[in-house]
Scaffold this active site. Structure first.
Site, mmCIF file in Angstrom:
data_model
loop_
_atom_site.group_PDB
_atom_site.id
_atom_site.type_symbol
_atom_site.label_atom_id
_atom_site.label_comp_id
_atom_site.label_asym_id
_atom_site.label_seq_id
_atom_site.Cartn_x
_atom_site.Cartn_y
_atom_site.Cartn_z
ATOM 1 N N LYS A 43 4.336 -10.970 -8.003
ATOM 2 C CA LYS A 43 4.971 -9.654 -8.182
ATOM 3 C C LYS A 43 5.944 -9.372 -7.042
ATOM 4 O O LYS A 43 7.046 -8.887 -7.259
ATOM 5 C CB LYS A 43 3.900 -8.557 -8.225
ATOM 6 C CG LYS A 43 3.158 -8.458 -9.550
ATOM 7 C CD LYS A 43 2.034 -7.460 -9.441
ATOM 8 C CE LYS A 43 1.318 -7.261 -10.785
ATOM 9 N NZ LYS A 43 2.171 -6.644 -11.799
ATOM 10 N N ARG A 66 -4.050 -14.952 2.699
ATOM 11 C CA ARG A 66 -5.282 -15.627 3.149
ATOM 12 C C ARG A 66 -6.484 -15.122 2.341
ATOM 13 O O ARG A 66 -6.545 -13.978 1.923
ATOM 14 C CB ARG A 66 -5.508 -15.448 4.647
ATOM 15 C CG ARG A 66 -5.908 -14.067 5.139
ATOM 16 C CD ARG A 66 -7.388 -14.035 5.556
ATOM 17 N NE ARG A 66 -7.857 -12.714 5.979
ATOM 18 C CZ ARG A 66 -8.261 -11.768 5.146
ATOM 19 N NH1 ARG A 66 -8.206 -11.938 3.837
ATOM 20 N NH2 ARG A 66 -8.712 -10.617 5.615
ATOM 21 N N LYS A 76 -19.087 -9.682 8.154
ATOM 22 C CA LYS A 76 -18.716 -8.293 7.862
ATOM 23 C C LYS A 76 -19.783 -7.584 7.021
ATOM 24 O O LYS A 76 -20.089 -6.411 7.265
ATOM 25 C CB LYS A 76 -17.363 -8.275 7.128
ATOM 26 C CG LYS A 76 -16.732 -6.904 7.064
ATOM 27 C CD LYS A 76 -15.264 -6.981 6.722
ATOM 28 C CE LYS A 76 -14.606 -5.631 6.769
ATOM 29 N NZ LYS A 76 -13.172 -5.685 6.528
ATOM 30 N N ASP A 95 -11.093 -6.622 1.427
ATOM 31 C CA ASP A 95 -10.033 -7.439 2.033
ATOM 32 C C ASP A 95 -10.299 -8.944 1.933
ATOM 33 O O ASP A 95 -9.884 -9.708 2.788
ATOM 34 C CB ASP A 95 -9.840 -7.040 3.501
ATOM 35 C CG ASP A 95 -11.067 -7.347 4.351
ATOM 36 O OD1 ASP A 95 -12.161 -7.526 3.771
ATOM 37 O OD2 ASP A 95 -10.938 -7.430 5.582
ATOM 38 N N LYS A 135 -2.307 3.509 15.198
ATOM 39 C CA LYS A 135 -3.638 3.537 15.818
ATOM 40 C C LYS A 135 -3.480 3.797 17.316
ATOM 41 O O LYS A 135 -2.421 3.584 17.884
ATOM 42 C CB LYS A 135 -4.338 2.193 15.581
ATOM 43 C CG LYS A 135 -4.872 2.087 14.164
ATOM 44 C CD LYS A 135 -5.593 0.795 13.904
ATOM 45 C CE LYS A 135 -6.866 0.642 14.677
ATOM 46 N NZ LYS A 135 -7.634 -0.539 14.219
ATOM 47 N N GLU A 162 -6.090 -6.573 -0.409
ATOM 48 C CA GLU A 162 -5.501 -5.755 0.667
ATOM 49 C C GLU A 162 -4.081 -6.253 0.926
ATOM 50 O O GLU A 162 -3.871 -7.443 1.181
ATOM 51 C CB GLU A 162 -6.313 -5.862 1.960
ATOM 52 C CG GLU A 162 -5.708 -4.965 3.054
ATOM 53 C CD GLU A 162 -6.405 -5.067 4.410
ATOM 54 O OE1 GLU A 162 -6.959 -4.062 4.865
ATOM 55 O OE2 GLU A 162 -6.385 -6.165 5.007
HETATM 56 P P1 0O2 Z 1 -8.366 -10.114 9.612
HETATM 57 O O1 0O2 Z 1 -8.734 -11.445 10.128
HETATM 58 O O2 0O2 Z 1 -6.946 -9.727 10.001
HETATM 59 O O3 0O2 Z 1 -8.621 -9.916 8.166
HETATM 60 P P2 0O2 Z 1 -11.759 -2.557 6.089
HETATM 61 O O4 0O2 Z 1 -11.715 -3.803 6.958
HETATM 62 O O5 0O2 Z 1 -10.516 -2.405 5.242
HETATM 63 O O6 0O2 Z 1 -12.995 -2.455 5.289
HETATM 64 P P3 0O2 Z 1 -10.943 -0.854 8.204
HETATM 65 O O7 0O2 Z 1 -11.448 -1.317 9.529
HETATM 66 O O8 0O2 Z 1 -10.818 0.603 7.988
HETATM 67 O O9 0O2 Z 1 -11.859 -1.359 7.066
HETATM 68 O O10 0O2 Z 1 -9.588 -1.570 7.906
HETATM 69 P P4 0O2 Z 1 -8.131 -1.257 8.414
HETATM 70 O O11 0O2 Z 1 -8.071 -0.228 9.475
HETATM 71 O O12 0O2 Z 1 -7.340 -1.003 7.162
HETATM 72 O O13 0O2 Z 1 -7.721 -2.622 9.122
HETATM 73 C C1 0O2 Z 1 -8.179 -3.869 8.749
HETATM 74 C C2 0O2 Z 1 -7.191 -4.981 9.110
HETATM 75 O O14 0O2 Z 1 -5.971 -4.451 9.688
HETATM 76 C C3 0O2 Z 1 -7.722 -5.926 10.178
HETATM 77 O O15 0O2 Z 1 -8.439 -6.940 9.554
HETATM 78 C C4 0O2 Z 1 -6.443 -6.468 10.804
HETATM 79 O O16 0O2 Z 1 -5.841 -7.456 9.980
HETATM 80 C C5 0O2 Z 1 -5.549 -5.248 10.782
HETATM 81 N N1 0O2 Z 1 -5.709 -4.441 12.001
HETATM 82 C C6 0O2 Z 1 -6.253 -3.204 12.090
HETATM 83 N N2 0O2 Z 1 -6.202 -2.749 13.335
HETATM 84 C C7 0O2 Z 1 -5.603 -3.702 14.088
HETATM 85 C C8 0O2 Z 1 -5.252 -3.792 15.479
HETATM 86 O O17 0O2 Z 1 -5.499 -2.901 16.273
HETATM 87 N N3 0O2 Z 1 -4.615 -4.940 15.901
HETATM 88 C C9 0O2 Z 1 -4.341 -5.953 15.022
HETATM 89 N N4 0O2 Z 1 -3.726 -7.042 15.515
HETATM 90 N N5 0O2 Z 1 -4.675 -5.901 13.706
HETATM 91 C C10 0O2 Z 1 -5.294 -4.791 13.241
HETATM 92 P P5 0O2 Z 1 -9.675 -7.659 10.260
HETATM 93 O O18 0O2 Z 1 -10.850 -7.507 9.371
HETATM 94 O O19 0O2 Z 1 -9.819 -7.178 11.689
HETATM 95 O O20 0O2 Z 1 -9.342 -9.164 10.380
#
Ligand code: 0O2
Length: 220
Positions: A43, A66, A76, A95, A135, A162
């Protein structure tokens, strides 16, 4: 014994047939998430091609995808206190299918996101706008949780995915932040966090300036 070891223990004690059955259901779930990634990626590529034809430029620089690794899924689920089975994974983790869209300019992020979520087969479950509301540490991106249908031989199934949309500058910052966060033995974590936040502000400034230049060029 920690939860992860308990889970491994209970899997090892399981009847081999039940184990095989569970493994098959898990592989089937992963296959469905992989299909969801392919659907969303297609898409986005279609939108990019059409935009490129109409406006002579690509709003999407690149797309990275990924599938969450089994070890990260288990970690998780345990961390959030959910029961570890296929149904619970599908219900509680949003996600597992991850699509990262790197856009040229900030306004492209909203254009691409709106074009995607307005498609009539896409359901928007949640939107988190870390661009309008960054953030505390400076992280910026637009996060969408969507459901996309996949068409299997005998069923149509909606799968969650996601989608993270960012500019090149936001992605540059987030990639380095992610690498640095893994380094636990920092001597001065507060100083590092402060300097990272300054870098995030510089990235925001850079994005705004690039957007201004493009707007000015577009006016002519
Ligand atoms: P990975 O390896 O990147 O997948 P959820 O995880 O959606 O159930 P949450 O915590 O509310 O719940 O999710 P949010 O805030 O939408 O953010 C999730 C993902 O956003 C993270 O995935 C990161 O990919 C990215 N992210 C969020 N905050 C940060 C940050 O401060 N720095 C960086 N570099 N990335 C961020 P994961 O699960 O951490 O890992």
């Amino acid at each position: 014994m920690n939860i992860e070891n308990e889970t491994k223990e209970s899997i090892l004690q399981c009847d081999p047939e039940i184990m095989l059955d569970k493994a098959e259901s898990f592989l089937n779930l992963m296959m469905r998430y992989k299909c969801a990634i392919m659907e969303v990626e297609t898409k986005l590529n279609v939108l990019n091609s059409e935009f490129s034809l109409n406006h002579n430029r690509n709003p999407i620089e690149s797309i990275k995808t990924r599938l969450k690794k089994p070890a990260s899924i288990i970690e998780k689920m345990n961390r959030r206190g959910f029961e570890l089975n296929v149904e619970s994974i599908e219900e509680n983790l949003f996600d597992i299918a991850g699509i990262r869209v790197i856009c040229s300019f900030v306004d492209d992020i909203y254009t691409v996101a709106n074009l995607l979520i307005n498609q009539d087969d896409i359901k928007l479950i949640r939107m988190k706008d870390y661009i309008k509301n960054p953030k505390e540490n400076g992280y910026r991106s637009l996060h969408l949780i969507i459901e996309v249908p996949i068409f299997l031989s005998n069923e149509k199934k909606y799968m969650k995915a996601e989608v993270q949309l960012r500019t090149i500058a936001m992605d540059f910052w987030a990639s380095l932040d992610h690498k640095l966060r893994y380094k636990q033995d920092l001597e001065n974590p507060e100083d590092i966090a402060g300097r990272l936040k300054e870098c995030a502000e510089l990235c925001t400034d850079l994005d705004n300036r690039m957007q201004d230049i493009r707007d000015e060029i577009d006016k002519k």
